[in-house]
Design an enzyme around this catalytic site. Structure first.
Site, mmCIF file in Angstrom:
data_model
loop_
_atom_site.group_PDB
_atom_site.id
_atom_site.type_symbol
_atom_site.label_atom_id
_atom_site.label_comp_id
_atom_site.label_asym_id
_atom_site.label_seq_id
_atom_site.Cartn_x
_atom_site.Cartn_y
_atom_site.Cartn_z
ATOM 1 N N ASP A 1 26.902 30.480 28.841
ATOM 2 C CA ASP A 1 27.341 31.870 28.936
ATOM 3 C C ASP A 1 28.593 32.021 29.794
ATOM 4 O O ASP A 1 29.023 31.093 30.477
ATOM 5 C CB ASP A 1 26.208 32.747 29.504
ATOM 6 C CG ASP A 1 25.521 32.128 30.723
ATOM 7 O OD1 ASP A 1 26.076 31.178 31.304
ATOM 8 O OD2 ASP A 1 24.441 32.607 31.098
ATOM 9 N N GLU B 1 18.618 38.555 28.224
ATOM 10 C CA GLU B 1 17.825 39.425 29.084
ATOM 11 C C GLU B 1 16.535 39.858 28.377
ATOM 12 O O GLU B 1 16.446 39.784 27.148
ATOM 13 C CB GLU B 1 18.648 40.671 29.437
ATOM 14 C CG GLU B 1 19.903 40.378 30.277
ATOM 15 C CD GLU B 1 19.596 40.203 31.770
ATOM 16 O OE1 GLU B 1 18.587 39.563 32.106
ATOM 17 O OE2 GLU B 1 20.398 40.694 32.580
ATOM 18 N N ASN C 1 14.137 37.661 36.225
ATOM 19 C CA ASN C 1 13.400 38.448 35.230
ATOM 20 C C ASN C 1 13.045 37.609 34.005
ATOM 21 O O ASN C 1 12.661 38.144 32.974
ATOM 22 C CB ASN C 1 14.216 39.684 34.823
ATOM 23 C CG ASN C 1 15.566 39.307 34.212
ATOM 24 O OD1 ASN C 1 15.855 38.116 33.995
ATOM 25 N ND2 ASN C 1 16.382 40.300 33.922
ATOM 26 N N HIS D 1 15.177 35.591 32.364
ATOM 27 C CA HIS D 1 16.244 35.348 31.397
ATOM 28 C C HIS D 1 16.637 33.877 31.359
ATOM 29 O O HIS D 1 16.491 33.149 32.338
ATOM 30 C CB HIS D 1 17.453 36.288 31.606
ATOM 31 C CG HIS D 1 18.318 36.018 32.790
ATOM 32 N ND1 HIS D 1 18.737 37.018 33.643
ATOM 33 C CD2 HIS D 1 18.884 34.885 33.267
ATOM 34 C CE1 HIS D 1 19.507 36.488 34.572
ATOM 35 N NE2 HIS D 1 19.614 35.190 34.367
#
Ligand code: GLP
Length: 255
Positions: free
Chosen positions: A67, A143, A136, A138
């Site tokens: 990313d 996400e 979280n 990811h």
């Protein structure tokens, strides 16, 4: 799933570097999927050290990163291109032409995303994908969502990710709100996956991802379905996994 629990971060880095090193030795022209974040820094240090000692040759290796932040150029010190150059690429003999990271400066994210997927395909897919895990759940910047996004795509970062990643920026408002990330498809198509996690902050989400329901609300949970997943975590990130967990191959690094 195979789990290796190490005593601390240093051992985690060395155990994970062993997995990557053996991949390169077995297949010198491997396509490595690489990750950013603080967790892989020790692994990259290990790999650079092993290169210095003449134990590893990156001359044929190709890499694809997960990313990049939107709006950060390669020379911005918070860009993932800058991170990869500094922590790994500038320290080994990889040909930079063979290192790929999505272009965060693109004016056309959809086009960049499609060409990133084509590029991964043209390399023959990923041999070994290194992954960290966000607080979280990811992976890359996939996400939590109501579905698993298959292809590379632009994503709006959640408040919790912006907050978590702000520690690396001058201020919260400097953190980009968007990123471009490889999708779950290319990650799951990788022939092998190496997931790393360190520290008590990751314990809860790691447990949920590895042993909870498989749901896009916890993107890393899909890794349970991968046929060749190695998890390397330190004691703090894997406090309650043990040898009594008969459904997984568990190794405790004690010395
Ligand atoms: C970022 C990256 C992820 C990484 C995550 C966790 O959001 N996009 O690839 O896994 O941070 O980073 P850390 O290892 O610093 O906890």
């Amino acid at each position: 799933m195979r789990i290796i629990r190490t005593r601390d971060y240093k051992e985690l880095s060395s155990a994970a570097a062993d997995v990557i090193a053996s991949q390169i030795i077995a297949k010198p022209d491997s396509v490595l999927g690489l990750a950013t974040g603080t967790s892989p820094i020790g692994i990259y240090d290990e790999l650079a050290e092993r290169y210095d000692k003449g134990e590893l040759d990156f001359g044929w290796v190709k890499s694809v990163n997960l990313d990049e932040y939107m709006g950060l150029s390669a020379d911005n010190e918070n860009s993932y291109r800058h991170f990869m150059n500094t922590h790994l690429f500038d320290r080994i003999n990889i040909d930079k032409v063979n290192t790929h990271i999505p272009d965060g400066m693109t004016k056309d994210p959809a086009k960049e995303a499609a060409s990133y997927d084509r590029m991964i395909q043209s390399l023959g897919g990923i041999d070994l994908q290194l992954l960290g895990i966000g607080r979280n759940g990811h992976i890359g910047f996939n996400e939590p969502s109501d579905h698993f996004e298959k292809c590379t795509h632009e994503v709006r970062l959640t408040e919790s990710t912006i907050e978590a990643n702000s520690r690396l920026f001058k201020s919260l408002s400097d953190v980009p709100t968007h990123a471009i990330t490889m999708g779950i498809g290319a990650i799951m198509m990788a022939r092998r996956i190496l997931l790393i996690a360190s520290g008590p902050d990751k314990a809860g989400i790691l447990k949920e991802a590895l042993f909870g329901n498989i749901t896009p609300k916890v993107p890393a949970s899909i890794l349970q379905l991968h046929p060749d997943l190695i998890v390397v975590g330190d004691k703090e990130a894997l406090p309650d996994v043990g040898s009594d967990d008969t459904y997984l191959r568990f190794t405790e690094k004690t010395a």
